[in-house]
Scaffold this motif. Sequence first.
Motif, PDB file in Angstrom:
ATOM      1  N   VAL A  12      27.885  92.301  18.732  1.00 46.65           N
ATOM      2  CA  VAL A  12      28.430  92.056  17.409  1.00 46.65           C
ATOM      3  C   VAL A  12      29.180  90.731  17.441  1.00 46.65           C
ATOM      4  O   VAL A  12      29.989  90.484  18.329  1.00 46.65           O
ATOM      5  CB  VAL A  12      29.410  93.196  17.010  1.00 46.65           C
ATOM      6  N   LYS A  14      32.004  88.565  16.338  1.00 45.89           N
ATOM      7  CA  LYS A  14      33.342  88.758  15.781  1.00 45.89           C
ATOM      8  C   LYS A  14      34.144  87.493  15.995  1.00 45.89           C
ATOM      9  O   LYS A  14      34.326  87.060  17.123  1.00 45.89           O
ATOM     10  CB  LYS A  14      34.064  89.927  16.469  1.00 45.89           C
ATOM     11  N   ASN A  20      29.898  92.871  23.127  1.00 39.57           N
ATOM     12  CA  ASN A  20      29.018  94.014  23.180  1.00 39.57           C
ATOM     13  C   ASN A  20      29.673  95.205  22.476  1.00 39.57           C
ATOM     14  O   ASN A  20      30.804  95.560  22.786  1.00 39.57           O
ATOM     15  CB  ASN A  20      28.719  94.329  24.651  1.00 39.57           C
ATOM     16  N   GLN A  21      28.955  95.806  21.533  1.00 38.75           N
ATOM     17  CA  GLN A  21      29.509  96.909  20.739  1.00 38.75           C
ATOM     18  C   GLN A  21      29.850  98.113  21.617  1.00 38.75           C
ATOM     19  O   GLN A  21      30.859  98.777  21.386  1.00 38.75           O
ATOM     20  CB  GLN A  21      28.524  97.322  19.634  1.00 38.75           C
ATOM     21  N   LYS A  22      29.039  98.379  22.634  1.00 40.28           N
ATOM     22  CA  LYS A  22      29.312  99.504  23.530  1.00 40.28           C
ATOM     23  C   LYS A  22      30.635  99.289  24.261  1.00 40.28           C
ATOM     24  O   LYS A  22      31.447 100.205  24.379  1.00 40.28           O
ATOM     25  CB  LYS A  22      28.156  99.648  24.528  1.00 40.28           C
ATOM     26  N   LEU A  24      33.127  97.360  23.247  1.00 39.33           N
ATOM     27  CA  LEU A  24      34.170  97.425  22.230  1.00 39.33           C
ATOM     28  C   LEU A  24      34.534  98.875  21.913  1.00 39.33           C
ATOM     29  O   LEU A  24      35.715  99.231  21.841  1.00 39.33           O
ATOM     30  CB  LEU A  24      33.707  96.696  20.969  1.00 39.33           C
ATOM     31  N   ASN A  25      33.522  99.726  21.761  1.00 43.99           N
ATOM     32  CA  ASN A  25      33.768 101.149  21.495  1.00 43.99           C
ATOM     33  C   ASN A  25      34.479 101.811  22.675  1.00 43.99           C
ATOM     34  O   ASN A  25      35.367 102.651  22.482  1.00 43.99           O
ATOM     35  CB  ASN A  25      32.456 101.873  21.195  1.00 43.99           C
TER      36      ASN A  25
END
Length: 136
Positions: A12, A14, A20-22, A24-25
Amino acid sequence: MLKLPGKRCGAVKKGGYIMNQKFLNSMKKQLQEQRKSIIESLASQTDDMKNLVKTVESGDEADVAADAIDRTLLTALGTQDAKRLQQIDNALDRIIQGKYGRCIGCGKDIPQARLEALPYTQMCITCASAEERRNR
């Protein structure tokens, strides 16, 4: 399908960089767990403080002195926890704003290894070290 340079599946963009969205989550979940733990710790310290006050009212001089030390320690720990809680809340806000992982000092990306070690950090090592030197 148009593929953007530097754009990876699951990544993503930003604030001008890609995270990496994974990852970040994972950081968000870790921050939320730390937040919950601190809140529970602060709540138990409040209960411990109430118990200390009751003990002081009925104790002898040695108990009173030991309880005063305990109270001071609990207060210091509470202050540290409250500060860390604020840092965690700031990190969660930065995730929402899309600024998580960006150094507030220089604007560069904070390495993922640093974020994994200290998920609520706001600065890269260089800026954090400089800040520490200024505050001595």
